[in-house]
Design a protein around this motif. Structure first.
Motif, PDB file in Angstrom:
ATOM      1  N   PRO A  36       0.697  -1.374   0.085  1.00 28.14           N
ATOM      2  CA  PRO A  36       0.166   0.152  -0.057  1.00 28.14           C
ATOM      3  C   PRO A  36       0.747   1.181   0.064  1.00 28.14           C
ATOM      4  N   ALA A  37       1.844   1.339   0.772  1.00 30.73           N
ATOM      5  CA  ALA A  37       2.770   2.382   0.806  1.00 30.73           C
ATOM      6  C   ALA A  37       3.245   2.761  -0.713  1.00 30.73           C
ATOM      7  N   SER A  38       3.839   1.638  -1.289  1.00 33.10           N
ATOM      8  CA  SER A  38       4.267   1.822  -2.752  1.00 33.10           C
ATOM      9  C   SER A  38       3.397   2.162  -3.700  1.00 33.10           C
ATOM     10  N   GLN A  39       2.214   1.823  -3.506  1.00 36.79           N
ATOM     11  CA  GLN A  39       1.134   2.180  -4.395  1.00 36.79           C
ATOM     12  C   GLN A  39       0.650   3.604  -4.194  1.00 36.79           C
ATOM     13  N   ALA A  40       0.974   4.197  -2.860  1.00 35.57           N
ATOM     14  CA  ALA A  40       0.421   5.480  -2.658  1.00 35.57           C
ATOM     15  C   ALA A  40       1.140   6.483  -3.072  1.00 35.57           C
ATOM     16  N   ARG A  41       1.357   6.575  -3.996  1.00 35.66           N
ATOM     17  CA  ARG A  41       2.351   7.615  -4.851  1.00 35.66           C
ATOM     18  C   ARG A  41       1.791   8.273  -6.157  1.00 35.66           C
ATOM     19  N   GLU A  42       2.266   9.322  -6.541  1.00 37.38           N
ATOM     20  CA  GLU A  42       1.810  10.035  -7.559  1.00 37.38           C
ATOM     21  C   GLU A  42       2.850  10.622  -8.223  1.00 37.38           C
ATOM     22  N   LEU A  43       2.906  10.938  -9.682  1.00 36.09           N
ATOM     23  CA  LEU A  43       3.962  11.927 -10.292  1.00 36.09           C
ATOM     24  C   LEU A  43       3.577  13.097 -10.569  1.00 36.09           C
ATOM     25  N   VAL A  44       4.174  14.101  -9.998  1.00 37.01           N
ATOM     26  CA  VAL A  44       3.698  15.327 -10.313  1.00 37.01           C
ATOM     27  C   VAL A  44       5.014  16.128 -11.294  1.00 37.01           C
ATOM     28  N   VAL A  45       4.414  16.827 -12.022  1.00 38.84           N
ATOM     29  CA  VAL A  45       5.340  17.365 -13.281  1.00 38.84           C
ATOM     30  C   VAL A  45       5.388  18.997 -13.083  1.00 38.84           C
ATOM     31  N   VAL A  51       8.403  14.502 -10.064  1.00 37.28           N
ATOM     32  CA  VAL A  51       8.641  14.297  -8.652  1.00 37.28           C
ATOM     33  C   VAL A  51       7.599  13.039  -8.588  1.00 37.28           C
ATOM     34  N   VAL A  52       8.113  12.153  -7.704  1.00 32.85           N
ATOM     35  CA  VAL A  52       7.418  10.870  -7.203  1.00 32.85           C
ATOM     36  C   VAL A  52       7.045  11.516  -5.548  1.00 32.85           C
ATOM     37  N   ARG A  53       5.815  11.830  -5.391  1.00 30.31           N
ATOM     38  CA  ARG A  53       5.389  12.254  -4.231  1.00 30.31           C
ATOM     39  C   ARG A  53       4.146  11.306  -3.744  1.00 30.31           C
ATOM     40  N   ASP A  54       4.321  11.219  -2.203  1.00 33.17           N
ATOM     41  CA  ASP A  54       3.458  10.306  -1.501  1.00 33.17           C
ATOM     42  C   ASP A  54       1.913  11.056  -1.328  1.00 33.17           C
ATOM     43  N   SER A  56      -0.444   9.283   0.474  1.00 25.11           N
ATOM     44  CA  SER A  56      -1.045   8.848   1.828  1.00 25.11           C
ATOM     45  C   SER A  56      -0.979   9.667   3.291  1.00 25.11           C
ATOM     46  N   GLY A  57      -0.104  10.741   3.094  1.00 30.34           N
ATOM     47  CA  GLY A  57      -0.021  11.753   4.306  1.00 30.34           C
ATOM     48  C   GLY A  57       0.820  11.243   5.143  1.00 30.34           C
ATOM     49  N   GLY A  58       1.556  10.151   4.882  1.00 28.64           N
ATOM     50  CA  GLY A  58       2.434   9.555   5.750  1.00 28.64           C
ATOM     51  C   GLY A  58       4.047  10.225   5.809  1.00 28.64           C
ATOM     52  N   PRO A  59       4.997   9.543   6.359  1.00 28.09           N
ATOM     53  CA  PRO A  59       6.317  10.419   6.244  1.00 28.09           C
ATOM     54  C   PRO A  59       6.917   9.929   5.067  1.00 28.09           C
ATOM     55  N   VAL A  60       7.921  10.999   4.739  1.00 26.08           N
ATOM     56  CA  VAL A  60       8.509  10.979   3.324  1.00 26.08           C
ATOM     57  C   VAL A  60       9.671   9.561   3.463  1.00 26.08           C
ATOM     58  N   ASP A  61       9.822   8.984   2.483  1.00 28.95           N
ATOM     59  CA  ASP A  61      10.808   7.814   2.543  1.00 28.95           C
ATOM     60  C   ASP A  61      11.647   8.204   1.112  1.00 28.95           C
ATOM     61  N   ASP A  62      12.917   8.147   1.206  1.00 26.47           N
ATOM     62  CA  ASP A  62      13.797   8.608   0.116  1.00 26.47           C
ATOM     63  C   ASP A  62      13.735   7.374  -0.807  1.00 26.47           C
ATOM     64  N   LEU A  63      13.434   6.308  -0.302  1.00 20.93           N
ATOM     65  CA  LEU A  63      13.353   5.083  -1.354  1.00 20.93           C
ATOM     66  C   LEU A  63      12.078   5.158  -2.061  1.00 20.93           C
ATOM     67  N   ARG A  64      11.187   5.650  -1.705  1.00 24.70           N
ATOM     68  CA  ARG A  64       9.908   5.955  -2.626  1.00 24.70           C
ATOM     69  C   ARG A  64       9.509   7.228  -3.013  1.00 24.70           C
ATOM     70  N   HIS A  65      10.009   8.155  -2.469  1.00 27.66           N
ATOM     71  CA  HIS A  65       9.654   9.664  -2.843  1.00 27.66           C
ATOM     72  C   HIS A  65      10.943  10.271  -3.410  1.00 27.66           C
ATOM     73  N   TYR A  66      10.996  10.943  -4.617  1.00 23.88           N
ATOM     74  CA  TYR A  66      12.202  11.488  -5.029  1.00 23.88           C
ATOM     75  C   TYR A  66      12.025  12.276  -6.341  1.00 23.88           C
ATOM     76  N   THR A  67      12.837  12.941  -6.721  1.00 21.50           N
ATOM     77  CA  THR A  67      12.832  13.587  -8.048  1.00 21.50           C
ATOM     78  C   THR A  67      13.312  12.422  -9.188  1.00 21.50           C
ATOM     79  N   ALA A  68      12.247  11.981 -10.008  1.00 19.52           N
ATOM     80  CA  ALA A  68      12.686  11.184 -10.937  1.00 19.52           C
ATOM     81  C   ALA A  68      13.160  11.683 -12.306  1.00 19.52           C
ATOM     82  N   ALA A  69      13.103  12.983 -12.627  1.00 20.20           N
ATOM     83  CA  ALA A  69      13.646  13.544 -13.703  1.00 20.20           C
ATOM     84  C   ALA A  69      13.890  14.868 -13.635  1.00 20.20           C
TER      85      ALA A  69
END
Length: 226
Positions: A36-45, A51-54, A56-69
């Motif tokens: 569920p944590a990995s699926q609770a993400r979106e791409l913001v252009v 950017v890959v953004r959370d 869920s409202g949970g804490p930021v995790d560098d392995l799941r939330h980052y600048t993708a391009a």
């Protein structure tokens, strides 16, 4: 040579950079997730970043939330983690991605040891030059060691992309990948997001994006997400 968009049950995250049959330069990036944590993400252009953004409202995790391009006036860097920002910051001193990647290691997620996959290119109009796709992955024979397979093309021909994924197995049996390869690009760049989206298992889909690169910013984008 395989075709971009061929189905793999669990590719993890994937990227490709190249030119469609009409010569239009692009990159495409896609995410899948089991938890569920990995699926609770979106791409913001943004103009210069994706950017890959959370969500869920949970804490930021560098392995799941980052600048993708990220991009500059004549270059672009794409990848699956914080190394994108790191390599971009080092670019004035080390523009060669193959050398810059040697400072990276795989993600700290044992026992999987997810590869860090990255692509970079110079953009000149419709031309892509100095194109590199590479990874930092665990050595199969001694997983505490990192190896850095990469693929370089001085130029990319129309209908061709350099690509890789983090995984190449199933959701139950994860196989780490990170090995770059060349793929044929059959559809126009604007159809690639849908082609890739349809190739992903519906229960694992998170997001897929294709960005046209012969523009000064990330303005021509096709995005699909949950």
């Amino acid at each position: 040579m395989h075709t971009l968009g061929e189905s793999v049950e669990y590719p993890g995250r994937g990227l490709a950079i190249g030119r469609d049959a009409d010569g239009v330069p692009f990159f495409t990036y896609w995410l899948t997730g089991r938890s569920p944590a990995s699926q609770a993400r979106e791409l913001v252009v943004h103009d210069q970043e994706v950017v890959v953004r959370d969500t869920s409202g949970g804490p930021v995790d560098d392995l799941r939330h980052y600048t993708a391009a990220t991009r500059g006036p004549d270059w672009v860097i794409v990848g699956n983690g914080t190394q994108v920002s790191d390599v971009a910051a080092l670019r004035p001193q080390q523009p060669d991605l193959q050398l810059a990647l040697r400072q990276q290691t795989y993600e700290p997620d044992p026992p999987i040891r997810t590869p860090r996959i990255t692509a970079a290119a110079t953009i000149t109009g419709l031309e892509l030059t100095e194109v590199v796709v590479g990874s930092a992955r665990a050595y199969d024979g001694a997983p505490d060691l990192t190896v850095h397979p990469s693929l370089y093309a001085a130029q990319v021909a129309p209908g061709t992309a350099l690509t890789t994924t983090t995984y190449s197995g199933t959701a139950e049996h994860i196989v780490t990948n990170g090995h770059p390869e060349i793929a044929a690009v059959d559809p126009p760049w604007s159809d690639l997001t849908d082609v890739i989206w349809q190739s992903l298992q519906p229960s694992l889909r998170v997001a897929a994006i294709t960005v046209r690169l012969d523009t000064p910013a990330f303005t021509e984008v096709v995005l699909q997400q949950r």
